[in-house]
Design a protein around this motif. Structure first.
Motif, PDB file in Angstrom:
ATOM      1  N   PRO A 317       0.829  -1.211   0.000  1.00  0.00           N
ATOM      2  CA  PRO A 317       0.000   0.000   0.000  1.00  0.00           C
ATOM      3  C   PRO A 317       0.863   1.261   0.000  1.00  0.00           C
ATOM      4  N   ASP A 318       0.262   2.358  -0.426  1.00  0.00           N
ATOM      5  CA  ASP A 318       0.899   3.669  -0.268  1.00  0.00           C
ATOM      6  C   ASP A 318       0.534   4.194   1.113  1.00  0.00           C
ATOM      7  N   TRP A 319       1.512   4.741   1.834  1.00  0.00           N
ATOM      8  CA  TRP A 319       1.207   5.278   3.150  1.00  0.00           C
ATOM      9  C   TRP A 319       2.076   6.493   3.431  1.00  0.00           C
ATOM     10  N   SER A 320       1.640   7.265   4.407  1.00  0.00           N
ATOM     11  CA  SER A 320       2.361   8.475   4.784  1.00  0.00           C
ATOM     12  C   SER A 320       2.544   8.498   6.289  1.00  0.00           C
ATOM     13  N   ASN A 321       3.460   9.336   6.733  1.00  0.00           N
ATOM     14  CA  ASN A 321       3.693   9.458   8.174  1.00  0.00           C
ATOM     15  C   ASN A 321       2.502  10.093   8.872  1.00  0.00           C
ATOM     16  N   GLU A 322       1.709  10.883   8.122  1.00  0.00           N
ATOM     17  CA  GLU A 322       0.561  11.550   8.720  1.00  0.00           C
ATOM     18  C   GLU A 322      -0.554  10.564   9.062  1.00  0.00           C
ATOM     19  N   ASP A 323      -0.712   9.536   8.252  1.00  0.00           N
ATOM     20  CA  ASP A 323      -1.767   8.538   8.490  1.00  0.00           C
ATOM     21  C   ASP A 323      -1.155   7.151   8.324  1.00  0.00           C
ATOM     22  N   PHE A 324      -0.291   6.791   9.254  1.00  0.00           N
ATOM     23  CA  PHE A 324       0.528   5.587   9.131  1.00  0.00           C
ATOM     24  C   PHE A 324      -0.304   4.329   9.382  1.00  0.00           C
ATOM     25  N   ALA A 325      -0.536   3.571   8.338  1.00  0.00           N
ATOM     26  CA  ALA A 325      -1.206   2.269   8.420  1.00  0.00           C
ATOM     27  C   ALA A 325      -0.584   1.416   7.314  1.00  0.00           C
ATOM     28  N   PRO A 326       0.577   0.822   7.584  1.00  0.00           N
ATOM     29  CA  PRO A 326       1.423   0.285   6.518  1.00  0.00           C
ATOM     30  C   PRO A 326       0.851  -0.874   5.724  1.00  0.00           C
ATOM     31  N   SER A 327      -0.214  -1.518   6.200  1.00  0.00           N
ATOM     32  CA  SER A 327      -0.775  -2.655   5.469  1.00  0.00           C
ATOM     33  C   SER A 327      -2.181  -2.400   4.936  1.00  0.00           C
ATOM     34  N   VAL A 328      -2.683  -1.169   5.106  1.00  0.00           N
ATOM     35  CA  VAL A 328      -4.049  -0.854   4.687  1.00  0.00           C
ATOM     36  C   VAL A 328      -4.020  -0.095   3.358  1.00  0.00           C
ATOM     37  N   TYR A 329      -4.717  -0.638   2.366  1.00  0.00           N
ATOM     38  CA  TYR A 329      -4.817   0.015   1.062  1.00  0.00           C
ATOM     39  C   TYR A 329      -5.875   1.110   1.109  1.00  0.00           C
ATOM     40  N   GLU A 330      -5.587   2.232   0.438  1.00  0.00           N
ATOM     41  CA  GLU A 330      -6.557   3.310   0.361  1.00  0.00           C
ATOM     42  C   GLU A 330      -7.735   2.898  -0.518  1.00  0.00           C
ATOM     43  N   GLU A 331      -8.843   3.579  -0.312  1.00  0.00           N
ATOM     44  CA  GLU A 331     -10.079   3.211  -0.999  1.00  0.00           C
ATOM     45  C   GLU A 331      -9.962   3.332  -2.516  1.00  0.00           C
ATOM     46  N   ASP A 332      -9.179   4.316  -3.002  1.00  0.00           N
ATOM     47  CA  ASP A 332      -9.058   4.523  -4.439  1.00  0.00           C
ATOM     48  C   ASP A 332      -7.870   3.804  -5.061  1.00  0.00           C
ATOM     49  N   HIS A 333      -7.120   3.061  -4.270  1.00  0.00           N
ATOM     50  CA  HIS A 333      -6.005   2.257  -4.788  1.00  0.00           C
ATOM     51  C   HIS A 333      -6.591   1.060  -5.546  1.00  0.00           C
ATOM     52  N   PRO A 334      -5.978   0.634  -6.658  1.00  0.00           N
ATOM     53  CA  PRO A 334      -6.519  -0.517  -7.398  1.00  0.00           C
ATOM     54  C   PRO A 334      -6.758  -1.739  -6.521  1.00  0.00           C
ATOM     55  N   THR A 335      -5.827  -2.021  -5.593  1.00  0.00           N
ATOM     56  CA  THR A 335      -6.021  -3.172  -4.708  1.00  0.00           C
ATOM     57  C   THR A 335      -7.090  -2.876  -3.666  1.00  0.00           C
ATOM     58  N   GLY A 336      -7.172  -1.616  -3.232  1.00  0.00           N
ATOM     59  CA  GLY A 336      -8.242  -1.229  -2.318  1.00  0.00           C
ATOM     60  C   GLY A 336      -9.613  -1.439  -2.935  1.00  0.00           C
ATOM     61  N   LYS A 337      -9.717  -1.206  -4.240  1.00  0.00           N
ATOM     62  CA  LYS A 337     -10.982  -1.423  -4.940  1.00  0.00           C
ATOM     63  C   LYS A 337     -11.324  -2.911  -5.019  1.00  0.00           C
TER      64      LYS A 337
END
Length: 352
Positions: A317-337
Motif C-alpha cells: 500500500p501507499d502510506w504516509s507518516n501523517e496517516d501511518f497504516a502500513p498494510s491498509v490500502y486506500e479506498e481509491d487504490h486498485p487493490t483497495g478497490k
C-alpha cells in the motif's frame, strides 16, 4: 464415561443468558447423544436468542463444564425457544430481566479468516476486508486471534491502547474498525510461550469482557494451520462463516483445503476463498507476472464448492507518516478497490 443423565444434570444448572433461568427450568437441553467409543458428547440447547455474543460465551461454558466432567470432545447445536415458552418466562421475570429481553440485541455475524499455512497474507486480508466493510457502511469489529503471531495493531498503525472502565475493555478504533489484539497486552513484542488453557482464557476475555457495542460483523484473524489453538477457536465460535486465504500455488491451495475441511467439521459455513499474491503487475509495462504460480484460488474454491471472492495482486500500500497504516490500502487504490468488491460480495451473500 459421562452418561446422559449426568450431562443433563450438569447443564441443567447453567442459565439461559437472556432469561436468567436455569436450563432445568426452561427444559432447554432438548437433546443429548453420546459416542462412547470417542468419549464425545453432542447436545442441542434451546435459548431465548441465537447468534449473539451471549451464545458464544454460553458455548464456551458448556464445553468447559462437560470436559471437566470427563468428555474428550463436545459438539453443540443451538435453537431458539418457542414464543410460548418465552412469553411464560417473561411473565415471571423481574423488571430488569424483562428489559434485557426486550432491549434490541445486536445480531453479530462472525466471520473467521483462516489459512492452511502461514505466510499467505491472512492477516493482511483480514485487516483490509475489515476496513473495506467499514467503508461500505458496516459496523465492524476485528479480533487478532493469532495469539502467537499477532500483527494487526502494527499493520493498522495503531498507537493507542484499549481503555478499561468498570471491568470492561473498550477496543481501539482505527479506520472505522474496533480492534482487540494480544499485541495490546504484551510488553516489547515479547514471545508468547503459554500453554493452551492460558490462551483459552485470553480468547474468552476477548469475547466476554470486551465492550464491542453495536456491530454488524466481528472478524477473527485465526492462527494459521489446523493445530490445537485454531481448533479451539473454531469450537468456540457459534455458527461462524469462514473465508479461506491461499496463494496461487497448487501446493498452498492443497494445504489451505485442510482449513476448509476443519471449518466444515466444526459446522461452519465457508463464505468464500481469497487468493492473495495472485500476480505481480509491472508499473512500467502493465504486464502481469505470476510469481507464485497460477490457478490455486479458483481450484480451491471449486474443491470447497464456494465462491472466489477476490484475487489480490502482490504489492504494498501507499502510506504516509501523517496517516501511518502500513498494510491498509486506500479506498481509491486498485487493490483497495478489489477489497471493496470482495467486501460487497460478502455483504450480499450474508444478506440473502
Amino acid at each position: 464415561m459421562i452418561n446422559e443423565q449426568q450431562v443433563r444434570e450438569i447443564l441443567g444448572q447453567l442459565q439461559d443468558p437472556f432469561l436468567h433461568r436455569t436450563f432445568a427450568e426452561t427444559n432447554g437441553i432438548t437433546n443429548v447423544s453420546i459416542k462412547e467409543e470417542k468419549n464425545h458428547v453432542s447436545v442441542k440447547v434451546a435459548i431465548a436468542k441465537t447468534n449473539t455474543p451471549e451464545q458464544m460465551q454460553l458455548q464456551m461454558k458448556i464445553v468447559e463444564v462437560l470436559k471437566e466432567a470427563g468428555a474428550s470432545s463436545v459438539g453443540i447445536r443451538f435453537e431458539e425457544l418457542s414464543p410460548e415458552v418465552l412469553d411464560s418466562f417473561r411473565g415471571q421475570a423481574t423488571e430488569a430481566e424483562v428489559h434485557d429481553l426486550l432491549s434490541p440485541l445486536s445480531t453479530v455475524q462472525f466471520i473467521a479468516i483462516a489459512s492452511g499455512k502461514g505466510g499467505v497474507g491472512k492477516s493482511t486480508v483480514s485487516v483490509n476486508l475489515a476496513v473495506a466493510l467499514a467503508r461500505l457502511g458496516k459496523k465492524v469489529g476485528l479480533i487478532d486471534a493469532d495469539i502467537y503471531g499477532f500483527s494487526v495493531p502494527d499493520m493498522m498503525g495503531i498507537q493507542d491502547m484499549p481503555v478499561v472502565k468498570e471491568d470492561r475493555i473498550y477496543p481501539v478504533e482505527r479506520k472505522g474498525v474496533k480492534v482487540i489484539s494480544m499485541g495490546f497486552f504484551v510488553e516489547n513484542n515479547a514471545p508468547i510461550v503459554w500453554r493452551g488453557p492460558m490462551l483459552g482464557k485470553v480468547l474468552d476475555q476477548f469475547f466476554r469482557d470486551v465492550e464491542w457495542g453495536d456491530i454488524d460483523y466481528l472478524l477473527l484473524d485465526l492462527p494459521p494451520g489446523t493445530g490445537d489453538v485454531a481448533l479451539d477457536i473454531h469450537q468456540m465460535l457459534p455458527s461462524s462463516k469462514e473465508i479461506i486465504v491461499t496463494t496461487p500455488h497448487p501446493t498452498a491451495a492443497f494445504v489451505a483445503a485442510r482449513a476448509g475441511a476443519m471449518a466444515l467439521q466444526t459446522n461452519h459455513d465457508i463464505l468464500g476463498v481469497i487468493e492473495n499474491m495472485a500476480w505481480f503487475e509491472s508499473k512500467t509495462t502493465g504486464e502481469r507476472e505470476y510469481v507464485f504460480g497460477k490457478g490455486g484460488g479458483p481450484k480451491l474454491a471449486d474443491e470447497l464448492r464456494t465462491d472466489l471472492l477476490g484475487q489480490i495482486p502482490l504489492g504494498q500500500p501507499d502510506w504516509s507518516n501523517e496517516d501511518f497504516a502500513p498494510s491498509v490500502y486506500e479506498e481509491d487504490h486498485p487493490t483497495g478497490k478489489i477489497y471493496l468488491d470482495a467486501a460487497q460480495k460478502i455483504i450480499d451473500k450474508l444478506s440473502k
